[in-house]
Design a protein around this motif. Structure first.
Motif, mmCIF file in Angstrom:
data_model
loop_
_atom_site.group_PDB
_atom_site.id
_atom_site.type_symbol
_atom_site.label_atom_id
_atom_site.label_comp_id
_atom_site.label_asym_id
_atom_site.label_seq_id
_atom_site.Cartn_x
_atom_site.Cartn_y
_atom_site.Cartn_z
ATOM 1 N N ILE A 17 0.893 -1.158 0.000
ATOM 2 C CA ILE A 17 0.000 0.000 0.000
ATOM 3 C C ILE A 17 0.937 1.215 0.000
ATOM 4 O O ILE A 17 1.911 1.266 0.741
ATOM 5 C CB ILE A 17 -0.978 -0.016 1.187
ATOM 6 N N TYR A 19 2.567 5.093 -0.005
ATOM 7 C CA TYR A 19 2.496 6.354 0.752
ATOM 8 C C TYR A 19 1.932 7.435 -0.157
ATOM 9 O O TYR A 19 2.552 7.743 -1.188
ATOM 10 C CB TYR A 19 3.892 6.805 1.192
ATOM 11 N N SER A 31 4.552 -2.248 -9.621
ATOM 12 C CA SER A 31 4.032 -3.219 -8.638
ATOM 13 C C SER A 31 2.573 -3.555 -8.959
ATOM 14 O O SER A 31 2.161 -4.716 -8.874
ATOM 15 C CB SER A 31 4.095 -2.663 -7.216
ATOM 16 N N ASP A 58 -1.168 3.932 2.256
ATOM 17 C CA ASP A 58 -0.614 3.814 3.609
ATOM 18 C C ASP A 58 -0.545 5.236 4.168
ATOM 19 O O ASP A 58 0.388 5.970 3.860
ATOM 20 C CB ASP A 58 0.781 3.180 3.439
ATOM 21 N N TRP A 314 13.007 0.385 -10.866
ATOM 22 C CA TRP A 314 13.227 1.158 -12.095
ATOM 23 C C TRP A 314 14.061 2.370 -11.716
ATOM 24 O O TRP A 314 13.797 3.033 -10.703
ATOM 25 C CB TRP A 314 11.893 1.641 -12.675
HETATM 26 O O1 ME8 Z 1 7.084 1.660 1.052
HETATM 27 N N1 ME8 Z 1 10.906 0.823 -9.003
HETATM 28 O O2 ME8 Z 1 5.312 2.828 0.164
HETATM 29 P P1 ME8 Z 1 5.991 3.561 -1.089
HETATM 30 C C1 ME8 Z 1 10.001 -0.146 -8.807
HETATM 31 N N2 ME8 Z 1 3.896 2.424 2.277
HETATM 32 N N3 ME8 Z 1 9.108 -0.126 -7.801
HETATM 33 C C2 ME8 Z 1 9.153 0.889 -6.958
HETATM 34 C C3 ME8 Z 1 10.081 1.942 -7.078
HETATM 35 C C4 ME8 Z 1 10.986 1.881 -8.167
HETATM 36 N N4 ME8 Z 1 11.882 2.822 -8.398
HETATM 37 N N5 ME8 Z 1 9.874 2.811 -6.087
HETATM 38 C C5 ME8 Z 1 8.827 2.325 -5.372
HETATM 39 C C6 ME8 Z 1 5.935 2.048 1.080
HETATM 40 N N6 ME8 Z 1 8.388 1.169 -5.909
HETATM 41 C C7 ME8 Z 1 5.013 1.574 2.178
HETATM 42 C C8 ME8 Z 1 4.612 0.139 1.900
HETATM 43 S S1 ME8 Z 1 3.225 -2.081 2.490
HETATM 44 C C9 ME8 Z 1 2.460 -2.682 3.856
HETATM 45 C C10 ME8 Z 1 3.709 -0.468 2.934
HETATM 46 C C11 ME8 Z 1 7.246 0.361 -5.454
HETATM 47 O O3 ME8 Z 1 4.964 4.515 -1.596
HETATM 48 C C12 ME8 Z 1 7.709 -0.927 -4.797
HETATM 49 O O4 ME8 Z 1 6.651 -1.848 -4.747
HETATM 50 O O5 ME8 Z 1 7.318 4.065 -0.746
HETATM 51 C C13 ME8 Z 1 7.971 -0.451 -3.403
HETATM 52 O O6 ME8 Z 1 8.050 -1.515 -2.508
HETATM 53 C C14 ME8 Z 1 6.785 0.430 -3.180
HETATM 54 O O7 ME8 Z 1 6.573 1.062 -4.454
HETATM 55 C C15 ME8 Z 1 7.052 1.452 -2.100
HETATM 56 O O8 ME8 Z 1 6.082 2.405 -2.157
#
Ligand code: ME8
Length: 534
Positions: A17, A19, A31, A58, A314
């Motif tokens: 989920i 942020y 994702s 989140d 990425w």
């Molecule tokens: O970590 N390349 O949220 P977040 C590929 N809220 N996927 C990426 C990426 C990239 N450069 N950057 C982010 C959080 N992601 C928490 C998670 S779960 C209970 C709570 C994707 O908004 C990837 O799936 O920072 C990463 O784990 C997620 O976005 C993190 O998103």
């Protein structure tokens, strides 16, 4: 009595989920699309199996509290606005999620409170104190061994060597979860389940770190520091740590706390889908999902997720995407320019290896768009050209199986005989890019056959032209079925144009056909994007 589908455990898949502190970027889309591919693939394999596919935002914690404050906004109003961007992205990207959860929803907050009380009742939560390096951006403490000092314009500061985010020293009284008590049970779980974490290197790393040590986890923050979150039951001076809150989403979204027996004979939670078949995450949040969450589940006596897929990142110009650097790839812009299915194709074809980081670029997106437009779109146009249709109409349309096994047809026939199985093996093994590549290879072989046999030419007999066309249609039919999880819209237009009935689009239907195709439409243009203009 219960029907078959209510006795079946639904296929349950999740994404992280996200942020909602800023608009989504291409990593978030990645994702979502990866999880969507598996959800749609489950439908392809067994259309009768129910699916739960959870994603969402989140919304608690310091990171969001600070982001809202910087905008002078109330945190909930701030989240209302930004969460909507993520919800829109799921719609725009054709992501078939069945639930979009926000952690600020009442039902979720109640589930977190319940979970805390359960852990507390089992004696797994105690009051202690914690001192360490905290990153607001990553919402986590880092050990001193993973922190380095840096200096910019004469100002010294500290960063995490793992994520590069800034850290600050924090010391406070808070509640702790007895994570250390689960070191051995986690180790034996992973020893017994080598398939639990993919790619395998992450499995090895997690086992190695568990062999070393496991400390208790700080699971609350003083309210004076963090107001935006769920209060600790019976101690409103503390707020529950955002990761405990966030990880509980996977449970709350399918009905935790699970009522004891919704379906006779099934363990509690199963009927709602518990445990997840697959959890898709980025490698940045592996430890939370491979250590903290499974320990929470063991503490609750619930089964652990079956498989964790931690994909790579990425990058843009080989660098981490960052708002302050200004190199964030915008998924909405890419979708508007190329159409969602070409973007999904690129994400799967290039990002579907999951092991190494890959660079996002407009040129690569164009290159791979060109690849599939010419392999698939042009093949459909070529095989259904008015000239060939007219010529082939002079003979009885052959079944693909009637095409002779001579030197020109045999290789493609052989490939079509095993494509579905190879594709399936790759997807089951999380090798999405390899699965897509198999489709491309078969399409390339079909295009080559067209070029070599020239069914449109005067010298080619109607019978030979009909054999070629039958094989090309069979190629398009199989590829159309298999590409449904990757490019749902284009696959559906393709299968419609081949007159494939909606009930004959499952994985089993992708086996080599025993009968001829129906009423094929000619001149269908699958892709209407003009790449030369981009
Ligand atoms: O970590 N390349 O949220 P977040 C590929 N809220 N996927 C990426 C990426 C990239 N450069 N950057 C982010 C959080 N992601 C928490 C998670 S779960 C209970 C709570 C994707 O908004 C990837 O799936 O920072 C990463 O784990 C997620 O976005 C993190 O998103």
């Amino acid at each position: 009595y219960a029907t078959d589908s209510s006795r079946q455990k639904p296929y349950y898949i999740t994404t992280p989920i996200f942020y909602p502190n800023a608009a989504p970027h291409i990593g978030h889309l990645h994702s979502l699309v990866v999880a969507d591919i598996f959800a749609r693939y489950s439908k392809l394999v067994d259309p009768s199996k129910p699916i739960h596919f959870v994603t969402g935002t989140d919304e608690h914690g310091l990171k969001i509290q600070n982001a809202a404050k910087a905008k002078g906004m109330d945190p909930l109003a701030f989240c209302d606005e930004l969460s909507e961007h993520f919800r829109n992205l799921t719609r725009k990207a054709n992501v078939s999620c069945t639930r979009f959860t926000r952690t600020t929803e009442r039902q979720h907050c109640d589930a977190v409170t319940h979970l805390w009380k359960e852990l507390d009742a089992k004696g797994l939560i105690y009051k202690g104190s914690h001192a360490g390096w905290y990153s607001v951006s990553d919402e986590t403490f880092y050990p001193t061994t993973q922190v380095a000092q840096q200096e910019k314009d004469g100002v010294e500061y500290y960063v995490s060597t793992t994520s590069g985010s800034r850290v600050e020293w924090q010391e406070e009284e808070n509640y702790k979860f007895r994570l250390s008590a689960f070191r051995e049970s986690l180790l034996s779980h992973y020893a017994a389940h080598p398939e639990a974490i993919y790619p395998p290197q992450h499995h090895t790393d997690i086992m190695a770190s568990l062999q070393e040590s496991l400390e208790d986890l700080s699971v609350s923050r003083k309210r004076s520091r963090l107001t935006w979150g769920i209060p600790v039951p019976n101690d409103p001076e503390h707020t529950i740590y955002v990761w405990i809150d966030a990880l509980t989403t996977y449970l709350s979204s399918v009905g935790y706390p699970f009522p004891s027996s919704t379906v006779e004979g099934l363990p509690s939670g199963t009927a709602q889908g518990w445990p997840p078949n697959v959890q898709v995450i980025g490698k940045d949040i592996l430890r939370f999902h491979a250590v903290y969450f499974p320990a929470m589940l063991q503490a609750l006596g619930l089964p652990l997720s079956q498989r964790l897929l931690a994909h790579s990142h990425w990058t843009v110009d080989r660098a981490k995407m960052s708002k302050s650097v200004g190199n964030v790839a915008d998924p909405i812009k890419a979708i508007d320019e190329f159409g969602i299915d070409l973007v999904r194709y690129y994400l799967a074809r290039v990002g579907g290896r999951f092991k190494d980081d890959v660079d996002w670029s407009q040129e690569q997106l164009q290159k791979h768009s060109r690849e599939i437009i010419s392999a698939l779109g042009n093949l459909l146009m070529r095989a259904t050209s008015a000239k060939i249709m007219k010529k082939v109409a002079q003979v009885k349309r052959p079944r693909p199986i009637d095409v002779p096994d001579d030197a020109s047809y045999a290789p493609l026939k052989r490939s079509l005989g095993k494509l579905a199985l190879t594709f399936h093996t790759h997807v089951e093994g999380f090798q999405v890019a390899d699965a897509v590549e198999e489709v491309v290879l078969v399409l390339d072989a079909a295009n080559l056959l067209m070029t070599q046999t020239a069914p449109w030419a005067k010298e080619t007999s109607p019978q030979d032209a009909a054999y070629v066309q039958a094989l090309i249609f069979e190629t398009l039919r199989q590829c159309g079925i298999l590409l449904q999880p990757i490019m749902p819209d284009k696959a559906s237009i393709l299968l419609d144009s081949l007159d494939v009935p909606a009930t004959e689009r499952t994985l089993a239907d992708a086996a080599f056909a025993r009968r001829e195709v129906g009423d094929v439409r000619s001149g269908v243009r699958l892709f209407d994007v003009d790449l030369s203009r981009l």
